[in-house]
Write an enzyme that holds these catalytic residues in place. Sequence first.
Site, mmCIF file in Angstrom:
data_model
loop_
_atom_site.group_PDB
_atom_site.id
_atom_site.type_symbol
_atom_site.label_atom_id
_atom_site.label_comp_id
_atom_site.label_asym_id
_atom_site.label_seq_id
_atom_site.Cartn_x
_atom_site.Cartn_y
_atom_site.Cartn_z
ATOM 1 N N THR A 198 0.820 -1.214 0.000
ATOM 2 C CA THR A 198 0.000 0.000 0.000
ATOM 3 C C THR A 198 0.848 1.256 0.000
ATOM 4 O O THR A 198 1.975 1.247 0.491
ATOM 5 C CB THR A 198 -0.986 0.018 1.195
ATOM 6 O OG1 THR A 198 -1.766 1.211 1.125
ATOM 7 C CG2 THR A 198 -0.275 -0.035 2.538
ATOM 8 N N ARG A 199 0.265 2.331 -0.598
ATOM 9 C CA ARG A 199 0.916 3.652 -0.536
ATOM 10 C C ARG A 199 -0.067 4.679 0.015
ATOM 11 O O ARG A 199 0.146 5.878 -0.069
ATOM 12 C CB ARG A 199 1.438 4.101 -1.909
ATOM 13 C CG ARG A 199 0.545 3.831 -3.087
ATOM 14 C CD ARG A 199 0.998 4.584 -4.321
ATOM 15 N NE ARG A 199 0.261 5.821 -4.408
ATOM 16 C CZ ARG A 199 -0.814 6.003 -5.160
ATOM 17 N NH1 ARG A 199 -1.279 5.048 -5.936
ATOM 18 N NH2 ARG A 199 -1.434 7.156 -5.163
ATOM 19 N N HIS A 203 -7.945 2.117 5.815
ATOM 20 C CA HIS A 203 -9.188 2.335 6.553
ATOM 21 C C HIS A 203 -9.870 0.980 6.775
ATOM 22 O O HIS A 203 -9.295 -0.064 6.511
ATOM 23 C CB HIS A 203 -10.072 3.327 5.792
ATOM 24 C CG HIS A 203 -9.384 4.641 5.565
ATOM 25 N ND1 HIS A 203 -9.076 5.503 6.589
ATOM 26 C CD2 HIS A 203 -8.876 5.211 4.433
ATOM 27 C CE1 HIS A 203 -8.438 6.553 6.110
ATOM 28 N NE2 HIS A 203 -8.297 6.402 4.812
ATOM 29 N N HIS A 206 -9.848 -1.676 4.013
ATOM 30 C CA HIS A 206 -8.564 -2.371 3.821
ATOM 31 C C HIS A 206 -8.342 -3.394 4.932
ATOM 32 O O HIS A 206 -7.832 -4.485 4.697
ATOM 33 C CB HIS A 206 -7.405 -1.373 3.817
ATOM 34 C CG HIS A 206 -7.600 -0.245 2.864
ATOM 35 N ND1 HIS A 206 -8.008 1.004 3.251
ATOM 36 C CD2 HIS A 206 -7.469 -0.208 1.518
ATOM 37 C CE1 HIS A 206 -8.107 1.773 2.196
ATOM 38 N NE2 HIS A 206 -7.796 1.064 1.131
ATOM 39 N N ARG A 292 -7.744 -3.714 -7.714
ATOM 40 C CA ARG A 292 -8.169 -3.083 -8.959
ATOM 41 C C ARG A 292 -7.131 -2.011 -9.295
ATOM 42 O O ARG A 292 -6.718 -1.256 -8.424
ATOM 43 C CB ARG A 292 -9.529 -2.433 -8.662
ATOM 44 C CG ARG A 292 -10.300 -2.056 -9.859
ATOM 45 C CD ARG A 292 -11.619 -1.410 -9.435
ATOM 46 N NE ARG A 292 -12.333 -1.003 -10.638
ATOM 47 C CZ ARG A 292 -12.059 0.104 -11.300
ATOM 48 N NH1 ARG A 292 -11.105 0.921 -10.876
ATOM 49 N NH2 ARG A 292 -12.735 0.406 -12.397
#
Length: 575
Positions: A198-199, A203, A206, A292
């Site tokens: 992740t970057r 929340h 996730h 996605r």
Amino acid sequence: MPTHLIRPHGGTLVDLLADSDRAAELKEHSRDWPSWDLTSRQVCDLELLMNGGFSPLRGFMNKADYEGVCQTMRLADGTLWPIPIALDVTEEVAEGLAPGGKLALRDAEGNMLAMLTVEDIWQGDLDAEAENVFGTTNPEHPAVAYLASSTDPWYVGGTIEGLQRPKHYDFVLLRLGPAQVRDEFARLGWRKVVAFQTRNPMHRAHQELTFRAAAELEANLLIHPVVGLTKPGDVDHYTRVRCYQAILRHYPKHTALMSLLPLAMRLGGPREAMWHAIIRKNFGCTHLIVGRDHAGPGSDSSGTPFYGPYDAQELLQQHEDELGIAMVPFKMMVYVPDRDAYVPIDEVPEGIKTLSISGTQLRERLSAGREIPPWFSFPDVVQELRRTYPPRSRQGFTVFFTGLSGAGKSTIANVLMVKLLEMGGRPVTLWDGDIVRKNLSSELGFSKEHRDINIRRIGFVAAQNTRNGGIAICAPIAPYDAIRKENRELISACGGYILVHVATSLEVCEQRDTKGLYAKARAGIIKEFTGISDPYEEPDDADIVLDTVDVTPEECAQQIILHLEREGYIGAGET
Ligand code: PPS
């Protein structure tokens, strides 16, 4: 090395760090070698080369590997590798190199991090690289823009011997290399591990999806956020890591681990997803969650996405067997209020209401100090974000005046400063034209070049004030539009920016001639005088235009204060 864990890419976990004796020897010899100061991206690449995150690579790619990777996604020996890891240098440095020679690689402070033994030096075809690797030559793609404007013309390939790791002073305990992460897995008895790349801040959605992925696979979870280089405009990594630390407390104990990855992302979509998978395999993970538009840069200015939403998943699926790390397709999770739960979007029955908040909407809510609902994020995560993105009433801002000499800028700026000081709450700094010229810019004259330097300096200091939560009031003539716009962009990135045009006409200014300068300018005693013998470009983007003929300076300052209130920069409590 524990043997039951997944094998690294290419079979062996690379470690390019020399022992201390060898490092001392290399340092001594380096006196006679040419040096290259690494760019931020190159420092990130070097760190992952040295610690084995990029196994099986043992250095920056030589020409054969580079061409193989660009054209067929494979190294010269046939191993899958999707992204070129090439060292670009200037012509001047390239000219001093020859195969077999050495090059000292240094960080920005001049510390020698590694020695490269040169294999070959060549000029890359950057357009072909863009087209082959990123599928486009559109400079709106950040990696293409990087190739076009931040890449030096010569590539140098060769093996690396590392002297020291790049220095990091932040979150030191969380920066585990692949060997350390593997040791942790072994110590914890984790064999099946799903990685989450992740970057962005994480929340509830996730948390739900990572938890579900791990639970369904009966695997443990590695939260593996990128803290090297991500997309410009992303939430800074300090804030993100505090958010991740907060969210980690919401997983069942001993199921999830976090480590920070110093990767310089290219945002290369499908190829980048494969790169992410290889890196995670090197870190000992058996699975990678791929969502996605994984690692995509979004859309170009015409709204066309650079990659199809599931291109990354397809590419990984095609090569899953060869890669050895499995892909877990990310099912987009949406909140279903009726069930008070997150559900994969494909499992939501038709007609059922779902809720979501986009990244932009989240920013807007933070900026306006509005509620962020608990179904969207955890309160401790929101609290961290609020610390970085306070509401406008606690953000810094700049009021930038522009107008002719004698227009009334300084007087109004002074009234405004006093009013803001009276309200209190934020430090106020006045950068008046005359004061700046006496102190910051005493060596400058009034040519276009010097005026531009002067306004740039004012923009720079105002941006610092604004970034640190203060108020800057600037009151130069600032006659040129382009440089004012440059300042707007710079300062807006740090907080608020309000351009005030003190639109007193030349006739009125000349009539007032409080300093007697217009008379001197007309007489040719003062050259390049704005409005007389030098241009003034009226702004077309002023947030406030002030008429000083029938309005007092107090009233003008009041107009600005009302604007600041309306925009939320001054809260109700402060007036
Ligand atoms: S600029 O163009 O923004 O860099 O100018 P600034 O720094 O605001 O300086 C303007 C003040 O310098 C005095 N002055 C001149 N102004 C314009 N043109 C020329 N040639 C010139 N020579 C001296 C003048 O007093 C300006 O002050 P203000 O407060 O604007 O009247």
